[in-house]
Each structure stands twice: as structure tokens, then as C-alpha cells.
Design a protein around this motif. Sequence first.
Motif, PDB file in Angstrom:
ATOM      1  N   ALA B 277      80.180  29.053  68.160  1.00 48.33           N
ATOM      2  CA  ALA B 277      80.649  30.006  68.294  1.00 48.33           C
ATOM      3  C   ALA B 277      82.051  30.127  68.468  1.00 48.33           C
ATOM      4  CB  ALA B 277      80.173  30.562  69.842  1.00 48.33           C
ATOM      5  N   LEU B 278      82.752  29.131  68.977  1.00 41.92           N
ATOM      6  CA  LEU B 278      84.144  29.514  69.078  1.00 41.92           C
ATOM      7  C   LEU B 278      84.718  29.086  67.865  1.00 41.92           C
ATOM      8  CD1 LEU B 278      86.291  26.867  71.498  1.00 41.92           C
ATOM      9  CD2 LEU B 278      86.373  26.739  68.993  1.00 41.92           C
ATOM     10  N   CYS B 279      84.411  28.238  66.979  1.00 41.92           N
ATOM     11  CA  CYS B 279      84.839  28.367  65.399  1.00 41.92           C
ATOM     12  C   CYS B 279      84.955  29.690  64.882  1.00 41.92           C
ATOM     13  CB  CYS B 279      83.924  27.278  64.698  1.00 41.92           C
ATOM     14  SG  CYS B 279      84.444  25.700  65.098  1.00 41.92           S
ATOM     15  N   ILE B 280      83.829  30.416  65.102  1.00 42.91           N
ATOM     16  CA  ILE B 280      83.701  31.746  64.483  1.00 42.91           C
ATOM     17  C   ILE B 280      84.523  32.704  65.273  1.00 42.91           C
ATOM     18  CG2 ILE B 280      82.193  33.799  64.257  1.00 42.91           C
ATOM     19  CD1 ILE B 280      80.914  31.631  62.720  1.00 42.91           C
ATOM     20  N   TYR B 304      92.826  25.694  60.225  1.00 39.08           N
ATOM     21  CA  TYR B 304      91.747  24.894  60.347  1.00 39.08           C
ATOM     22  C   TYR B 304      91.367  24.795  61.842  1.00 39.08           C
ATOM     23  CZ  TYR B 304      95.293  21.478  61.306  1.00 39.08           C
ATOM     24  OH  TYR B 304      96.456  20.799  61.821  1.00 39.08           O
ATOM     25  N   VAL B 305      90.223  24.115  62.289  1.00 38.95           N
ATOM     26  CA  VAL B 305      89.880  24.042  63.709  1.00 38.95           C
ATOM     27  C   VAL B 305      89.623  22.312  63.891  1.00 38.95           C
ATOM     28  CG1 VAL B 305      88.305  24.269  65.651  1.00 38.95           C
ATOM     29  CG2 VAL B 305      89.078  26.252  63.942  1.00 38.95           C
ATOM     30  N   ASN B 306      90.488  21.700  64.510  1.00 39.15           N
ATOM     31  CA  ASN B 306      90.262  20.403  65.016  1.00 39.15           C
ATOM     32  C   ASN B 306      89.795  20.605  66.527  1.00 39.15           C
ATOM     33  OD1 ASN B 306      90.937  19.440  62.597  1.00 39.15           O
ATOM     34  ND2 ASN B 306      92.837  18.470  63.266  1.00 39.15           N
ATOM     35  N   LEU B 307      88.483  20.465  66.689  1.00 41.26           N
ATOM     36  CA  LEU B 307      87.930  20.993  67.937  1.00 41.26           C
ATOM     37  C   LEU B 307      87.917  19.791  68.799  1.00 41.26           C
ATOM     38  CD1 LEU B 307      86.445  23.190  69.716  1.00 41.26           C
ATOM     39  CD2 LEU B 307      84.366  22.385  68.802  1.00 41.26           C
ATOM     40  N   GLY B 308      88.725  19.685  69.961  1.00 40.20           N
ATOM     41  CA  GLY B 308      88.877  18.694  70.707  1.00 40.20           C
ATOM     42  C   GLY B 308      87.474  18.927  71.838  1.00 40.20           C
ATOM     43  N   ILE B 309      87.145  17.815  72.515  1.00 42.02           N
ATOM     44  CA  ILE B 309      85.900  17.986  73.603  1.00 42.02           C
ATOM     45  C   ILE B 309      86.196  16.915  74.391  1.00 42.02           C
ATOM     46  CG2 ILE B 309      83.473  17.502  73.976  1.00 42.02           C
ATOM     47  CD1 ILE B 309      83.759  19.484  72.035  1.00 42.02           C
ATOM     48  N   ASP B 324      88.453  19.579  61.288  1.00 38.27           N
ATOM     49  CA  ASP B 324      87.680  20.531  60.532  1.00 38.27           C
ATOM     50  C   ASP B 324      86.423  21.172  61.047  1.00 38.27           C
ATOM     51  OD1 ASP B 324      90.256  20.915  58.627  1.00 38.27           O
ATOM     52  OD2 ASP B 324      89.287  19.074  57.702  1.00 38.27           O
ATOM     53  N   ALA B 325      86.292  21.266  62.287  1.00 33.87           N
ATOM     54  CA  ALA B 325      84.910  21.677  62.691  1.00 33.87           C
ATOM     55  C   ALA B 325      84.449  23.032  62.224  1.00 33.87           C
ATOM     56  CB  ALA B 325      85.061  21.567  64.306  1.00 33.87           C
ATOM     57  N   ASP B 326      85.524  23.962  61.944  1.00 35.87           N
ATOM     58  CA  ASP B 326      85.151  25.124  61.417  1.00 35.87           C
ATOM     59  C   ASP B 326      84.542  25.026  60.041  1.00 35.87           C
ATOM     60  OD1 ASP B 326      87.548  24.228  60.522  1.00 35.87           O
ATOM     61  OD2 ASP B 326      88.134  26.167  59.625  1.00 35.87           O
ATOM     62  N   SER B 327      84.356  23.867  59.384  1.00 38.39           N
ATOM     63  CA  SER B 327      83.836  23.827  58.034  1.00 38.39           C
ATOM     64  C   SER B 327      82.583  23.166  58.033  1.00 38.39           C
ATOM     65  CB  SER B 327      84.750  23.011  56.911  1.00 38.39           C
ATOM     66  OG  SER B 327      84.801  21.670  57.711  1.00 38.39           O
ATOM     67  N   LEU B 328      82.132  22.900  59.226  1.00 36.58           N
ATOM     68  CA  LEU B 328      80.816  22.210  59.465  1.00 36.58           C
ATOM     69  C   LEU B 328      79.790  23.193  59.674  1.00 36.58           C
ATOM     70  CD1 LEU B 328      81.756  19.214  61.596  1.00 36.58           C
ATOM     71  CD2 LEU B 328      81.291  19.035  59.104  1.00 36.58           C
TER      72      LEU B 328
END
Lengths: 375, 443
Positions: B277-280, B304-309, B324-328
Motif C-alpha cells: 500500500a505504501l508503494c502505491i 524508486y522505493v527502497n523500503l526500509g524496515i 526497488d520495492a515498488d517493482s515487486l
Amino acid sequence: MLRATVSKPDAAEGDILGDEAYIQLITPEGERVENPAFDPAVADIDKSKLADLYEDMVVIRRIDTEATALQRQGQLALWPPLLGQEASQIGSVRALRDDDYAVPSYRENGVAFIRGVSAEDLMRTWKGYAHGSWDPQLHNLAIPNVIIGAQTLHAVGYAMGIQRDGAKSASLAYFGDGATSQGDVNEALVFSAAYQAPVVFFCQNNHWAISEPVRLQAKRQIADRSPGFGVPSLRVDGNDVLAVLAATRVALERAYSGGGPTFIEAVTYRMGPHTTSDDPTKYRTSDEVAEWKTKDPITRVEKHLEKLGAFDEKLQSRVKAKADAVAAELRSKCIGMPKPGPLSMFENVQVEDNPVLERQRAQYAAYLEMFEGEE
Amino acid sequence: MAVVDFALPDLGEGLTESELVTWHVAEGDSVELNQILAEIETAKALVELPSPFAGKIKKLYHPEGTTVLVGAPLIAFEIDGGPDEPAAEDGGQKEERQSVLVGYGPPIDSDKKSTRRAKKGASAPAAAPAAASGSEPEVVAESPRSTPPVRKLARDLGLDLRTISGTGKNGLITREDVEAAFSGAPEHAPSAAPAAAAGLQVAAAPIPRGERETRTRIQGVRKFTAAAMVQSAFTAPHASEFLTIDVTPTMELIAELKGSRQFAGKRINLLTIVAKALCIAVQRNPSVNSRWDEAAQEIIQFNYVNLGIAAATPRGLMVPNIKDADSLDLAGLADALSALVETAKSGASSPAELSGGTISITNIGSFGIDAGTPILNTGEAMILALGAVRRQPWEFNGEIALRQVLTLSVSFDHRLVDGEQGSKFLADVGAILAKPAMLLAMI
């Protein structure tokens, strides 16, 4: 043969900077030159004793080579090579008695070795582990002085002390051609003459004050400088160990007998760089170096001993074994040297405890505490 | 036979590098002690390098013509003998602090970090990742300017000089600055806030009985986490917003997906859906995925989104990110998330995983917490904190029903993100979680 105490007024007597006008007892070809004035001073030097001087020179050259390698291998911070000056150092230091006091510059590592300084102590300063690393009183040898020419004042002061003690010894200051242009050396000459102090000014004219050739700073021979102060001078072939020994003995004898100071210009050549940080090819020609190589102090003694039939395999293997052993000890002591802590700098400042110094030490210790966890 | 590396020494005084001009030996050659190995040109001279060992040349690390840093490996030797050979000393020498004595200048440039002060943080390489997406290690590079007595005072008072701004000449931190910072700082506030916000710091070791206070040196990950938090909190103006939503439809979706063949064997949970949802939402509100580059006076917009956790690990707080979390797709994201968290918890996150993040999620819900005001991961513009899902009375279809409710909290860098974009982003994430089918209207 001593020069007059008044400088000669005319420069018309030939090449004043020529290297020939000096006392020489063994030529570069290994021929013994008779010299009625100085032969008596070395009358005791027979084949065997000359071989000993030869061994000394080979050993200190080996020390020099090994230390230079150690610097290149990252084991020493710096090293001032003595290559080419072996005869000047050995001839002069072997003239000294134990109770004479020598005051070196930074290049007299061969002198220090002969005065009994251990391999470890010899290396410590150049490893950057200590400002001075041997006991001056133990060896009657001051620690190296990096301030150009300052040690001549120390030597004169020591000699004035000898006078006050009523002792029959002398001091000897080592310095270079460049130092003679320094104020300190000139002041030292003034005082030594005024007090007729028992001091020998031993100048190794190695032709280069780092990158400045001696001819740029001296329009007359270096030996011509001191007579103006009332200090007679000798000019000697600094690559001739026998001549250096003779000249130094003569000068010391003057000092012991109340004759006052003497200035010796030992004409030699620094075959290597000023220090391991220097590149002499940038300021001098290879022709000049090649010419001096023909005057090598060790080769000429080899040739002379050969003529005497004394340069046999026994001597050669003895000398090689000694040099190898000294070099190996130097290397192992240098590499295995324990690193001193920062507080060690307080250890040899003053003989007695001193509250000011103690406070500084405590404060510095507290300061170092702030960096705990770092070591 | 032992293999020993010989590092390029400082051949002059205070040199940092030298050029390798010529090799006089080749790999496989046997050499004597002090045999000339190479000619090396320093800034001062062309010098010959004598061999420090007798042995065999195992490897020449550099071709001729290379400029080699002082302290870098030059040659590997095969030598006889044990560790008491000169070898050990040679190898170890460069590691020691170099005293600033005659002939030794400052350490080489690339070693600058190991100068006296920085060396206190000898754990820097390991700990730097705590600054995660910061990627530029400037956080730990320089201690603030001050004097030793003031440093000591700060240390005694438990203050980090980096949290204090100096009022002295050229930003020098004075005794007064430290004293002011001490008296002005409530004892628990600065330390508690970041920890609570990140929500992930595990408790310290149990306090020994009978001891009323325990003093622990500020060091390691704790120290660098603190520095990163302080830098973020006092550089980026944070604004926080909250949104509480009914996520029952999402929880139902997760249950359904878990039973589906596509997700068989995959770990799919609320975090997976939130990440998607965050990527969207980022695509629709790109300004939340950006960086303020003060030095360059530029805003970097990440496409691009490099999503930190944020993850609580044995080493402390770590924020590894998914590149590139947005591409997954959702399945890919599920895999990436489980792998990432596993790696982080085992303490094996690579520096690459720990740097280069663009936006982060912190799952405080896993500790049963509802909401908080997270501190931004340094250099990022948005962080989303995911609260705990609770069954509670909620309006549903005009009646009160027990629904699964959670609160989303966000903090954003108000330099980059205005209230409008921040709110829209949060609303988008909320809308997807409240009604996953809304995605059809968004992409």
C-alpha cells in the motif's frame, strides 16, 4: 702544519676550495704517504690496528645499509645515512679516550656505535620512540642534536666545565659544513677561544648542506673560518681514516695540554641522501658521485692492507662475520622494539623529582585517560 | 611456510601514497633479505625498496605505474618460520596509532577516520549502518570542535557533543554550551524519545540487585543510533499525523491469500500489505519519497522505493531496506520482507542492505503499541509507524460492531512534505487497508 691563527690575506695560492690541500696519509690507491708532522701521532697503528679500523668502518657502513633498508621497510621513521663518511667518523671517535666527551649531530651513528651505544638504543630515536635514547653519561656521548650546530655550544660548555674541574680530558663536537654558517657555531668558536677551552671542533665537510653545495656558502675553505676567531685549524682528508685519526689525536693533545681549541675540517663526501626523505639526484650530478666513489674510505684501506699482505681471507671473514652479526642484531632489536607509552616522555627530563613536572605528568595522564578504549 | 603481506611503508616523512615505478621481482621469485624488490617514486624521491624478508614472492598486488596508498598491501611473501618472524610486526604496524613524532605525519587520507578522536568509535564500520539510509557516513566522521576539558565535562555529564551546538568561535563548543545543554535537558527526554519512537529498542541487561544506578558507556550501536536520531530530529522539522482505520477487510484478504495456491508457503501478513500500500501511495504522492540535500541545495526525488524496515536486532536498531520495492508484486514483497527481517535479526545485514533507503516503516504494533511519533530515518522524508491491530467496537454499516482496527502514524520532513501531501499519502495508505479493492481506483 697547524694553520696560523690569522687568516691568510691572499687567495692566490691556488684553488682554495680544492680538495688536495689537506693532510693525507693513505691515498685512494692505498699508498702510504709519509708526513713527518702527523706520522708520529699514528706511529702505534700497525697492520693489526689498521685492520681494526677497517673493521670498524665496514661495520658502521653495514649498520648504515641495514638501517636504510629498515626505513624503506617501514621499521624506522627516518635515517640519516653516513655512507662515505666512515673514515671521518671512525678516525675521530677512535682518537677519543673514554673520558673525553663527544657531542654529535644526527649523522654520527657510527660514532655512537663505537662509543658503545647498543643497537636498540641506536634505533630507538630513528624509530620515533624517543627524543634521545642513550645515557650520555654512560657513553660520554651526548644524544643526537638535530638543531644545526647547536651542539658546538654544548661541547664548548662541557669543555669549560672540564677546565673548572681541573680534569685532563677534552670534548669534541661533530657538525657539518652547513653548520659553520650558523650563528651557534660562530658563537661557540668565540667562547672556545676566549676561554681556551679544551674542545675539538670536528667539521665533516661532506660537500652538501642538504641540497646546498659547500661552495655556495663558503668562498674560502671551511678550515679558514676558525683562525679568524683565534682557533687554529687542520684540514684533513676525511676519507682517510689514518689521517683523521692523526689529526684528531693532535687536536686532542693540544686540548689536554692546555693548548685550547682546535678546528678540524675533514673533507669527505656524503655518498647517500641527506636522509631517507631526500633524493640527491635532484641537485647533484652522478659524475660528482662517481668521482668521490674513487676516493672511497674503505676501499683504500683494503688496497693498503693488501699491499701490506694483511688483507687475507681470515680478516675478511672476521669482518664479514662481525658486520653480519651487528646487522642481524640491529634488525631484530629494531623490529622487536617495545613501543613506549606517551607518558614515557616525562621519564628523562630532569634528574630529580620536580613538582611542576609531576603535575604536568599527572595532567597529561588525566588527559590521556579521556581517550580510553582507544589503544 | 607462512604467507605474509607487506604493506607499503611511509618511505619519506608523512607521505600518504607513492607510485610503484618498477618491479625488480616477479611472482614465484625467491628473494634474499634486503634484495631490491622495486623502485618506488614518492613525492620526494625515487627510492629502492629492499625486501623485508627472505622467502618467495607469492603475489605482487599492483602492476607497475600504480599509485599505492601507504599502508596498502604491496607484496605477499611466503616465508619460513613462525609468527615471531618480523612478519607480525610488519602487518600489525599500520594498525597501531601512529604517534605524531619526528618523521611520521598524519595517517593516510583513506585512514583519516582512524585518527585519534574518531578512533574512539572504533566500532564505526559496524555501527554506521544504524544510520541506515543515511548512507553517507558523515554522521560519525567528525567530532564537534571543542577543547579537551570541555569534552571531559560533556562526557562526565553524559552528554554527546554532537547534540550540542557551539556558540564559540567557529562553532567551538564552550564549557557554557555544555553546562547550558545539561541544565536545559530533562534527564529522560532525549534518550527516551528516540527509543520509544523507533519503538524497537529492546531492554538493556537486567539491573543487578542492590545497585540503584547502572552506568553504561555510550558506545557502539547505541551511540550511533543516538547520533542518527539526534541528527534527524534536529535537522528535519518533523510533523506527525495519525489515522485510525478499520482494517478488517485487509485481515480477511490476508486470510484468503494465505489459503491461496499463489501464496502457499509464503509469509504474508499485515506488514506485507502495508508495504504494498505504501508503494502505491508513494506513486500518487511522490514528494514523500525524497531527500533534502542541504549541501548541494537540492531536493532529490527518488523515482524508486527502497523500503526500509526498522528491525530490533541483537546489535540494536537496524533499518535494512528492500531495493526497488515498488517493482515487486505482493508475493515478491512477501519473500523480500521475510528474507530481510531474518537477515537483520541474525545480525547479518550487509552494508548495502543498510544504506540507500528512501522511506521507512516501523512496526510498533508488534509490541502491542497503538501509535507514536516516529523519528525519520536520517535522510528520508517519510516514516510510517504501524500500530497494533485491535478488535474494538467500531461503526460498521450504520451499527456498532467489533472490528479489527489499527492506527497508522506518520512523521514527515516538513521541509519536503507539506501537510497536504503528507495527509494525502496517509489517507491513501489508509484507504487501501480499509478497502483493498480501492486499489482498482488508484493504479
